[in-house]
Motif scaffolding. Structure first.
Motif, PDB file in Angstrom:
ATOM      1  N   GLN A   1     -16.757  -7.816   9.012  1.00  0.00           N
ATOM      2  CA  GLN A   1     -16.149  -9.273   8.812  1.00  0.00           C
ATOM      3  C   GLN A   1     -15.007  -8.959   7.490  1.00  0.00           C
ATOM      4  O   GLN A   1     -15.524  -8.756   6.295  1.00  0.00           O
ATOM      5  N   MET A   2     -13.959  -9.213   7.659  1.00  0.00           N
ATOM      6  CA  MET A   2     -12.845  -9.411   7.107  1.00  0.00           C
ATOM      7  C   MET A   2     -12.348 -10.844   6.658  1.00  0.00           C
ATOM      8  O   MET A   2     -11.911 -11.203   7.444  1.00  0.00           O
ATOM      9  N   ASN A   3     -12.552 -10.949   5.399  1.00  0.00           N
ATOM     10  CA  ASN A   3     -11.866 -12.258   4.871  1.00  0.00           C
ATOM     11  C   ASN A   3     -10.695 -11.958   3.805  1.00  0.00           C
ATOM     12  O   ASN A   3     -10.615 -11.013   3.083  1.00  0.00           O
ATOM     13  N   ASN A   4     -10.123 -13.070   3.578  1.00  0.00           N
ATOM     14  CA  ASN A   4      -8.845 -13.172   2.663  1.00  0.00           C
ATOM     15  C   ASN A   4      -8.119 -11.870   2.901  1.00  0.00           C
ATOM     16  O   ASN A   4      -7.834 -11.050   1.902  1.00  0.00           O
ATOM     17  N   LEU A   5      -7.792 -11.607   3.818  1.00  0.00           N
ATOM     18  CA  LEU A   5      -7.134 -10.254   4.274  1.00  0.00           C
ATOM     19  C   LEU A   5      -5.679 -10.154   3.440  1.00  0.00           C
ATOM     20  O   LEU A   5      -4.978 -11.132   3.349  1.00  0.00           O
ATOM     21  N   LYS A   6      -5.548  -9.149   2.780  1.00  0.00           N
ATOM     22  CA  LYS A   6      -4.351  -8.792   2.049  1.00  0.00           C
ATOM     23  C   LYS A   6      -3.373  -7.720   2.803  1.00  0.00           C
ATOM     24  O   LYS A   6      -3.884  -6.892   3.559  1.00  0.00           O
ATOM     25  N   ALA A   7      -1.948  -7.584   2.347  1.00  0.00           N
ATOM     26  CA  ALA A   7      -1.332  -6.638   3.177  1.00  0.00           C
ATOM     27  C   ALA A   7      -1.578  -5.470   2.796  1.00  0.00           C
ATOM     28  O   ALA A   7      -1.659  -4.371   3.818  1.00  0.00           O
ATOM     29  N   GLU A   8      -2.449  -4.863   1.684  1.00  0.00           N
ATOM     30  CA  GLU A   8      -2.833  -3.692   1.392  1.00  0.00           C
ATOM     31  C   GLU A   8      -4.075  -3.047   2.452  1.00  0.00           C
ATOM     32  O   GLU A   8      -4.617  -2.178   2.171  1.00  0.00           O
ATOM     33  N   ASP A   9      -4.556  -4.266   3.064  1.00  0.00           N
ATOM     34  CA  ASP A   9      -5.673  -3.766   4.032  1.00  0.00           C
ATOM     35  C   ASP A   9      -4.955  -3.226   5.343  1.00  0.00           C
ATOM     36  O   ASP A   9      -6.154  -2.759   6.174  1.00  0.00           O
TER      37      ASP A   9
ATOM     38  N   SER B   1      -3.440  -8.339  14.536  1.00  0.00           N
ATOM     39  CA  SER B   1      -2.232  -8.813  13.656  1.00  0.00           C
ATOM     40  C   SER B   1      -2.989 -10.071  13.279  1.00  0.00           C
ATOM     41  O   SER B   1      -3.091 -11.049  13.862  1.00  0.00           O
ATOM     42  N   VAL B   2      -2.539 -10.206  11.717  1.00  0.00           N
ATOM     43  CA  VAL B   2      -3.200 -11.290  10.927  1.00  0.00           C
ATOM     44  C   VAL B   2      -2.172 -11.761   9.929  1.00  0.00           C
ATOM     45  O   VAL B   2      -1.757 -10.760   9.183  1.00  0.00           O
ATOM     46  N   GLN B   3      -1.998 -12.989   9.409  1.00  0.00           N
ATOM     47  CA  GLN B   3      -1.460 -13.271   8.062  1.00  0.00           C
ATOM     48  C   GLN B   3      -2.286 -13.026   7.241  1.00  0.00           C
ATOM     49  O   GLN B   3      -3.654 -13.131   7.156  1.00  0.00           O
ATOM     50  N   ALA B   4      -1.922 -12.802   5.859  1.00  0.00           N
ATOM     51  CA  ALA B   4      -2.118 -12.867   4.528  1.00  0.00           C
ATOM     52  C   ALA B   4      -3.247 -13.883   4.274  1.00  0.00           C
ATOM     53  O   ALA B   4      -2.987 -15.035   4.596  1.00  0.00           O
ATOM     54  N   GLY B   5      -4.359 -13.859   3.928  1.00  0.00           N
ATOM     55  CA  GLY B   5      -5.392 -14.685   3.703  1.00  0.00           C
ATOM     56  C   GLY B   5      -6.168 -14.967   5.048  1.00  0.00           C
ATOM     57  O   GLY B   5      -7.102 -15.801   4.929  1.00  0.00           O
TER      58      GLY B   5
END
Length: 124
Positions: free
Chosen positions: A81-89, A11-15
């Protein structure tokens, strides 16, 4: 068959950022096409990123410039590697492998013969 084991979800916050790993066994890793797919509830599984045997990446449009796919042949591991994650990810992410893939369909599910169990990514 190729055995695939994913890890690194969470779990991670957006961004924020996460890096997924997928370790392969049972085949000459350097000769495999590798890909990452994802599936969220109520949606079809979609290709996110893929690598051909030379390590050339392909990305789906929605993650281009945010995600980086790479591999380490010595470790028989592919990374996302996933950066700048968004809720839609938010989705279950799956690693996939195949010995041969039509280069026009590197992110196409039917091209891949072996799949991992998945790792959950949640972005809030």
């Amino acid at each position: 068959h190729v055995q695939l084991v994913e890890s690194g979800g969470g779990s991670v916050q957006a961004g924020g950022s996460l890096t997924l790993s997928c370790v392969a066994s049972g085949y000459d890793f350097s000769k495999l096409y590798m890909a990452w797919f994802r599936q969220s509830p109520g949606r079809e599984r979609e290709g996110v990123a893929a690598l051909d045997t030379s390590g050339v990446p392909t990305y789906t449009h929605s993650v281009r410039d945010r995600f980086i796919v790479s591999k380490d042949n010595a470790k028989k591991t592919v990374y996302l590697q996933m950066n700048n994650l968004k809720a839609e990810d938010t989705a279950m992410y799956y690693c996939a492998a195949a010995a041969a893939v039509d280069p026009w369909y590197l992110c196409s599910q039917p091209e891949y013969t072996d799949w991992g169990q998945g790792t959950q990514v949640t972005v809030s």
